[in-house]
Design an enzyme around this catalytic site. Structure first.
Site, short mmCIF file in Angstrom:
data_model
loop_
_atom_site.label_atom_id
_atom_site.label_comp_id
_atom_site.label_asym_id
_atom_site.label_seq_id
_atom_site.Cartn_x
_atom_site.Cartn_y
_atom_site.Cartn_z
N GLU A 53 10.17 4.54 -4.89
CA GLU A 53 8.89 5.04 -4.89
C GLU A 53 8.65 6.51 -4.70
O GLU A 53 7.65 7.30 -5.39
CB GLU A 53 8.15 4.01 -3.79
CG GLU A 53 7.89 2.82 -4.40
CD GLU A 53 7.27 1.79 -3.21
OE1 GLU A 53 6.54 0.90 -3.58
OE2 GLU A 53 7.67 2.15 -2.02
N SER A 105 9.68 -3.80 6.36
CA SER A 105 8.44 -3.52 6.84
C SER A 105 8.35 -3.69 8.51
O SER A 105 9.17 -4.44 8.80
CB SER A 105 7.54 -4.45 6.22
OG SER A 105 6.33 -4.71 6.96
N LYS A 135 10.24 -8.54 4.18
CA LYS A 135 9.95 -7.31 3.16
C LYS A 135 11.21 -6.51 2.76
O LYS A 135 12.07 -6.27 3.82
CB LYS A 135 8.98 -6.36 3.50
CG LYS A 135 7.44 -7.01 3.31
CD LYS A 135 6.93 -6.92 1.95
CE LYS A 135 5.99 -5.79 1.87
NZ LYS A 135 5.45 -5.49 0.49
N HIS A 183 4.56 -1.72 -24.67
CA HIS A 183 3.35 -2.01 -23.85
C HIS A 183 3.58 -2.89 -22.71
O HIS A 183 2.78 -3.83 -22.48
CB HIS A 183 2.18 -2.71 -25.02
CG HIS A 183 2.23 -2.27 -26.27
ND1 HIS A 183 1.50 -1.10 -26.65
CD2 HIS A 183 2.94 -2.41 -27.53
CE1 HIS A 183 1.48 -0.84 -27.70
NE2 HIS A 183 2.51 -1.37 -28.48
#
Ligand code: ARG
Length: 469
Positions: free
Chosen positions: A302, A289, A295, A168
């Protein structure tokens, strides 16, 4: 692609009027099925050789067709072939080019054959090769997983790297990082198996099914099947030209693999965040970024997670295409190719990217170890201690649950509880027992077959290495 004025269609005999321009565009598959050119010419070469061996064509006719096909193949490989939209698909582009080159004898190539069995054999050849290639690439990534598992058995100053194990997404019990790697290795092993099983099942040649019913010509389907490297011809001509479950199986195996790679991606993304800080992805496989200088984005992971969407989509797409089609061939089936091509390209790329990225990913053993100790991850061990002394496990669970509640209310860990608090909860408990609840002891204790104890994980690694060698 040339948009020439149409010459007479290869099937133009009964037609008086030219094909509508939009229909031509809508109907054509050559923009994508030219990818099957190699398979198409291989199929034609096997077919014409068989036509010669069975005496259907003369040796001279066979030789001229073979020579012409060879020259066309060379042209295609050199990127010099002019694909024509008005010639509809790869099959008719090649055949028309053959006629341009060697004259009317080219027309004999299509004796005892239809585009229906032609496309079926081309696409099976492609899909079988793609399945075997993805099987190999999946195996290569599995080898990387196993190597990473082995490396992290001793990369923390000679000690195994620890990791919180979750259920979980709540800390559950400590595990070894190597155990985690081996879980993905196990999934990839089955993925490889699924591609190989699918390749074995599609290892049948539909060539010679002709349009749907077979042919009156005395062809030898065993000969062409063998020449093309298939185990045997398909047993039923309607099935041979009308079935696409081989492509569905390829996509299904691909979709499951994509799901596994997506889960892996999700974990890597999560664990690379500032909040988790378990790992650092390599600069070579992350991006920056344009506005936020700090970043470092996990774009590869992804995209790998996102690409699962298109692979699942291709499976659903083809299932939907096939489901309403009556036997045997229908033009709907032309929709079978692009999804398979795209799923293949997508998965081949993701597998390669991950095989490169994972060995360059740095795991922060001190962070993962500290995280593995948080969240009362050794509470089960305390309950097991009581149960080993004869306390029924349910009662032990209740006792330890109370202690977890007490510790969490007062901002402490189980090993910070006092002798008195522990004894009050159960007479068998004391501070020494609580202090022995380390993550190292917790993993060492999980000696059951397939468990996370270092010896058990090493066994998994050794078995996997033997299987891979
Ligand atoms: N381009 C077609 C396909 O991909 C080839 C088969 C055409 N057969 C036919 N009967 N129109 O399915």
């Amino acid at each position: 692609m040339t948009h020439k004025t149409q010459d007479k269609k290869l099937w133009g005999g009964r037609f008086a009027e030219a094909t509508d321009r939009l229909v031509e565009l809508f109907n054509a598959s050559v923009p994508f099925d030219q990818r099957l050119a190699e398979q198409d010419i291989r199929g034609s070469l096997a077919h014409v050789a068989m036509l010669g061996q069975t005496g259907i064509l003369t040796p001279d006719e066979v030789a001229r067709i073979e020579e012409g096909l060879g020259a066309i193949l060379a042209e295609i490989r050199a990127g010099e072939f002019k694909w024509r939209l008005d010639r509809e698909d790869v099959h008719m582009n090649v055949e028309a080019a053959l006629r341009d080159r060697i004259g009317p004898v080219a027309g004999k190539l299509h004796t005892a054959r239809s585009r229906n069995d032609q496309v079926a054999v081309d696409f099976r050849l492609f899909t079988k090769e793609a399945a075997l290639d993805l099987a190999e690439k999946t195996r290569a990534l599995r080898a990387v997983m196993v190597a990473e598992a082995e490396r992290h058995l001793s990369s923390d100053g000679g000690q195994p790297v620890l990791l919180p194990g979750y259920t979980h997404l709540q800390v559950a019990q400590p595990i070894l990082l190597s155990h985690w790697f081996m879980a993905y290795a196990a999934m990839l092993e089955r993925d490889e198996g699924r591609f190989r099983d699918a390749a074995a099942r599609m290892d049948e040649s539909p060539l010679g099914s002709a349009a749907l019913a077979g042919t009156p010509w005395p062809i030898d389907r065993h000969l062409t099947a063998q020449a093309l490297g298939f185990a045997r011809p398909t047993a039923n001509s309607l099935d041979g030209v009308g079935s696409r479950d081989f492509a569905l199986e390829f996509l299904a195996a691909g979709a499951i693999l994509a799901a596994h790679l997506s889960r892996l991606s999700e974990e890597l993304i999560l664990y690379s965040t500032f909040e988790f800080g378990f790992l650092t992805l390599p600069d070579s496989h992350t991006t920056g970024s344009s506005i936020m200088p700090q970043k470092k984005n996990p774009d590869v992971a992804e995209l790998a997670r996102g690409k699962a969407g298109r692979v699942f989509g291709h499976l659903m797409g083809l299932l939907t295409v096939v489901k309403g089609t009556p036997l045997a061939y229908n033009k709907d089936l032309q929709e079978d190719k692009e999804g398979v091509f795209d799923a293949y390209d997508t998965l081949a790329t993701v597998l390669r990217l991950y095989a490169d990225m994972l060995p360059k990913t740095v795991w922060h053993a001190e962070v993962t170890k500290a995280a593995a100790a948080r969240g009362f991850s050794t509470a089960t061990d305390l309950a097991d201690f009581l149960a080993r002394s004869g306390v029924p496990f349910r009662e032990a669970h209740e006792v330890v649950g109370g202690l977890v509640g007490l510790a969490s209310r007062t901002g402490r860990q189980l090993w910070d509880l006092t002798d008195e608090e522990l004894r009050a909860a159960h007479p068998l408990l004391n501070a020494d027992v609580a202090r022995s609840l380390t993550v190292e002891e917790s993993v060492k204790a999980r000696q059951s077959y397939g468990g996370t104890a270092p010896e058990r994980v090493r066994e998994q690694v050794e078995l996997a290495k033997a299987a891979l060698s």
